[in-house]
Design a protein around this motif. Structure first.
Motif, short mmCIF file in Angstrom:
data_model
loop_
_atom_site.label_atom_id
_atom_site.label_comp_id
_atom_site.label_asym_id
_atom_site.label_seq_id
_atom_site.Cartn_x
_atom_site.Cartn_y
_atom_site.Cartn_z
N LEU A 137 -21.88 -41.47 21.77
CA LEU A 137 -21.88 -42.23 20.73
C LEU A 137 -23.26 -42.33 20.27
O LEU A 137 -23.50 -42.17 18.96
N LEU A 138 -24.40 -42.42 20.92
CA LEU A 138 -25.63 -42.45 20.40
C LEU A 138 -26.24 -41.12 20.05
O LEU A 138 -26.85 -40.94 18.86
N ILE A 139 -25.83 -40.13 20.50
CA ILE A 139 -26.38 -38.88 20.05
C ILE A 139 -25.57 -38.37 18.88
O ILE A 139 -25.97 -37.72 17.89
N ASN A 140 -24.36 -39.06 18.59
CA ASN A 140 -23.58 -38.87 17.20
C ASN A 140 -24.37 -39.61 16.08
O ASN A 140 -24.29 -39.37 14.95
N VAL A 141 -24.86 -41.03 16.68
CA VAL A 141 -25.43 -41.66 15.63
C VAL A 141 -26.66 -41.48 15.22
O VAL A 141 -27.08 -41.34 14.05
N PHE A 142 -27.74 -40.91 16.21
CA PHE A 142 -28.95 -40.52 15.72
C PHE A 142 -29.04 -38.89 15.50
O PHE A 142 -30.01 -38.84 14.71
N GLN A 143 -28.21 -38.36 16.10
CA GLN A 143 -28.24 -36.83 15.61
C GLN A 143 -29.61 -36.10 15.55
O GLN A 143 -30.10 -35.62 14.60
N LEU A 185 -14.26 -20.82 21.68
CA LEU A 185 -13.88 -22.24 22.05
C LEU A 185 -14.61 -23.23 21.46
O LEU A 185 -14.10 -24.20 21.00
N ALA A 186 -15.86 -22.89 21.23
CA ALA A 186 -16.85 -24.06 20.54
C ALA A 186 -16.49 -24.34 19.20
O ALA A 186 -16.51 -25.39 18.59
N THR A 187 -16.16 -23.29 18.53
CA THR A 187 -15.85 -23.34 16.99
C THR A 187 -14.56 -23.25 16.55
O THR A 187 -14.09 -23.41 15.43
N GLY A 188 -13.73 -22.78 17.27
CA GLY A 188 -12.29 -22.71 16.87
C GLY A 188 -11.24 -23.72 17.24
O GLY A 188 -11.97 -24.94 17.63
N ASP A 189 -10.13 -23.69 16.78
CA ASP A 189 -9.26 -24.99 17.04
C ASP A 189 -9.12 -25.08 18.43
O ASP A 189 -8.53 -24.17 19.20
N PHE A 190 -9.36 -26.31 19.13
CA PHE A 190 -9.30 -26.50 20.50
C PHE A 190 -7.94 -27.35 20.88
O PHE A 190 -7.42 -28.15 19.73
N THR A 191 -7.16 -26.83 21.84
CA THR A 191 -5.95 -27.28 21.58
C THR A 191 -5.75 -27.88 23.31
O THR A 191 -6.58 -27.49 24.18
N ALA A 194 -25.96 -28.31 20.80
CA ALA A 194 -24.86 -27.96 19.92
C ALA A 194 -25.62 -28.46 18.46
O ALA A 194 -25.16 -27.31 17.34
N GLN A 195 -26.23 -29.40 18.12
CA GLN A 195 -26.61 -29.69 16.88
C GLN A 195 -27.67 -28.92 16.47
O GLN A 195 -27.74 -28.30 15.24
N ALA A 196 -28.61 -28.60 17.21
CA ALA A 196 -29.68 -27.71 17.05
C ALA A 196 -29.21 -26.42 16.58
O ALA A 196 -30.03 -25.76 15.68
N TYR A 197 -28.21 -25.69 17.00
CA TYR A 197 -27.64 -24.55 16.67
C TYR A 197 -26.50 -24.63 15.44
O TYR A 197 -26.03 -23.64 15.22
N GLY A 198 -26.58 -25.69 15.07
CA GLY A 198 -25.50 -26.23 13.72
C GLY A 198 -24.14 -25.94 14.07
O GLY A 198 -23.30 -25.42 13.29
N ILE A 199 -23.87 -26.23 15.29
CA ILE A 199 -22.47 -25.97 15.80
C ILE A 199 -21.59 -27.52 15.81
O ILE A 199 -21.90 -28.35 16.42
N ASP A 200 -20.65 -27.41 14.74
CA ASP A 200 -19.95 -28.68 14.60
C ASP A 200 -18.80 -28.71 15.49
O ASP A 200 -18.00 -27.98 15.70
N LEU A 201 -18.73 -29.67 16.39
CA LEU A 201 -17.61 -30.08 17.42
C LEU A 201 -17.02 -31.24 16.99
O LEU A 201 -17.37 -32.26 16.37
N SER A 202 -15.49 -31.11 17.03
CA SER A 202 -14.63 -32.27 16.52
C SER A 202 -14.61 -33.29 17.71
O SER A 202 -14.99 -33.14 18.72
N ILE A 203 -14.07 -34.35 17.26
CA ILE A 203 -13.90 -35.44 18.33
C ILE A 203 -12.98 -35.01 19.45
O ILE A 203 -13.61 -35.41 20.69
N GLY A 204 -12.09 -34.29 19.21
CA GLY A 204 -11.42 -33.76 20.27
C GLY A 204 -12.04 -32.96 21.40
O GLY A 204 -11.90 -33.06 22.58
N GLN A 205 -12.90 -31.94 20.72
CA GLN A 205 -13.50 -31.04 21.40
C GLN A 205 -14.76 -31.96 22.14
O GLN A 205 -14.99 -31.58 23.36
#
Length: 439
Positions: A101-107, A123-129, A318-329
């Motif tokens: 929660l905090l890492i997503n708030v402060f980024q 796995l990190a950037t594709g659709d996670f199932t 993940a943030q430093a390398y610009g990789i967006d992760l969904s809430i599910g991931q």
């Protein structure tokens, strides 16, 4: 050894900052020579990361199997073990959840725009199932899982292996002893690997600052302050949960455990605080036959500070390398971090092993560990103190649930050892769980 290593890591950190700053101002921006020098310096943390990944599979397998096999199977032991694990899992989920929660708030990692050295995987950037995650958990080959450092699959195999060993009882003792020896060997190997950490810190900091300048240090300062703010929230939650069970004695517990917590913070080693923690819990009214079982179990399964750190670190990378992760991931990563941390003994900076394993599991760039390696010493102090605090709270709460909490003694009085029959050596040996009067 721990203090000397910390001094050397700090030395490597400051030397890396100094050398990196000097290189940054000695060459024009975008100079190829500077890039080559930075790439050469980066070889040091790269070697360190290879060594870290080398010990993942045998360390996880040996520690988890021996932990399961040594738990025993008596009714009382199972009840206490079940309550302990339920508390550990709950505390771990809270810790990682607060961290995410905090890492997503402060980024703090957003905007660094690092580039991965190679393919970061799908796995990190594709659709996670959910189907993909479940199938990835169960191995088709234990050898393949270990060869690929797939920690989730190693844990599943270790679970079946450890339960089977426990069912065999005396017939499996020789294997348990062998795996316990393997665990000790891997801990010693981890100690050897960590001796290379100062060089890795120097190379990582010098390489990054040489290219990006001293300004990136501000990012590290922000990460540290946000992490300690998260630990403060976690301490508040843990003591709040403790107060629900222990009532006013929760405040007394804080006074009893202040010395082992400070010792863990100053040495960044929860092992160094364990003997003193046993003594203080004895004085608080926790029978050694309870603390002797719950505390060692907690040292492998209840690392609240490390849980928050791993969630902070993986998301920062993940943030430093610009990789967006969904809430599910992110939720899947939360569950993975909770599982992969179990069975990791209290080896100094073992969180780096968990982070490396999780980054590999989710296809994130493992070289991102170099970004946090320089400040890992400062973060390690806070997370280690939190680990000790969390285990003390868990032990006191479980003792109260069992109706075995005894009257308190003076926390500053000389320690008097309990009788030998009250001591728990390991797992199923020497456990006497007859209730004693509550206060």
């Amino acid at each position: 050894m721990t203090r000397r290593l910390t001094i050397w890591i700090l030395t490597g950190l400051f030397l890396g900052i100094a050398v990196g700053t000097a290189l940054h101002h000695s060459f024009p921006e975008g100079d190829k020579t500077l890039a080559q020098i930075a790439d050469t310096l980066k070889l040091l943390p790269d070697v360190f990361l290879h060594l870290i990944k080398m010990i993942i599979a045998p360390l996880v397998f040996a520690t988890l199997v021996t932990g399961i096999a040594n738990m025993g199977d008596s009714a009382a032991l199972g009840r206490i073990g079940g309550r302990a694990l339920a508390w550990f899992i709950t505390a771990s989920l809270i810790s990682i959840g607060v961290g995410l929660l905090l890492i997503n708030v402060f980024q703090p990692g957003v905007g660094l725009a690092f580039k991965a050295g190679g393919d970061i995987g799908q796995l990190a950037t594709g659709d996670f199932t959910f189907r993909h995650f479940v199938l990835e958990v169960f191995p088709t080959s234990a050898a393949d899982a270990m060869a690929k450092n797939n920690v989730l699959q190693i844990l599943v195999f270790s679970l079946f292996f450890g339960v089977a060993l426990s069912a065999l009882r005396e017939k499996g003792e020789i294997i348990v002893k062998g795996l316990d020896a393997l665990a000790q060997v891997m801990m010693q190997a981890t100690d050897y690997v960590m001796r290379f950490a100062p060089f890795a810190v120097f190379g990582a900091m010098a390489s990054v600052i040489a290219i990006r300048g001293f300004g990136i240090v501000i990012t590290y300062a922000a990460l540290m302050s946000e992490f300690y703010f998260g630990l403060l929230i976690l301490w508040t939650i843990l003591f709040g949960m403790c107060a629900l069970v222990l009532k006013k004695r929760a405040f007394a517990l804080a006074r009893y455990i202040r010395e082992p917590v400070l010792l863990a913070f100053s040495t960044a080693s929860s092992e160094s605080a364990l003997p003193r923690l046993f003594e203080q819990l004895d004085k608080f009214g926790v029978p050694r036959r309870i603390s002797g079982f719950v505390l060692p179990l907690g040292y492998s399964f209840n690392l609240d500070g490390s849980m928050m750190y791993t969630s902070f670190a993986t998301m920062f990378i993940a943030q430093a390398y610009g990789i967006d992760l969904s809430i599910g991931q992110q939720i899947a990563m939360l569950l993975t971090l909770m599982v992969t941390s179990k069975g990791i003994a209290a080896v100094p900076r073992a969180s780096l092993v968990v982070i490396a394993a999780t980054l590999t599991q989710f296809g994130l760039p493992v070289e991102g560990i170099a970004l946090i390696l320089g400040v890992d010493t400062f973060l390690d102090m806070g997370r280690t103190a939190t680990n000790v605090l969390g285990n003390a709270v868990a032990t006191a709460v479980i003792t109260k649930w069992e109706g075995m909490l005894q009257p308190m003694r003076d926390p500053d009085a000389p320690f008097v050892a309990e009788a030998p029959h009250d001591t728990v050596a390991h797992g199923r040996q020497g456990l006497n769980l007859d209730p004693t009067p509550d206060d």
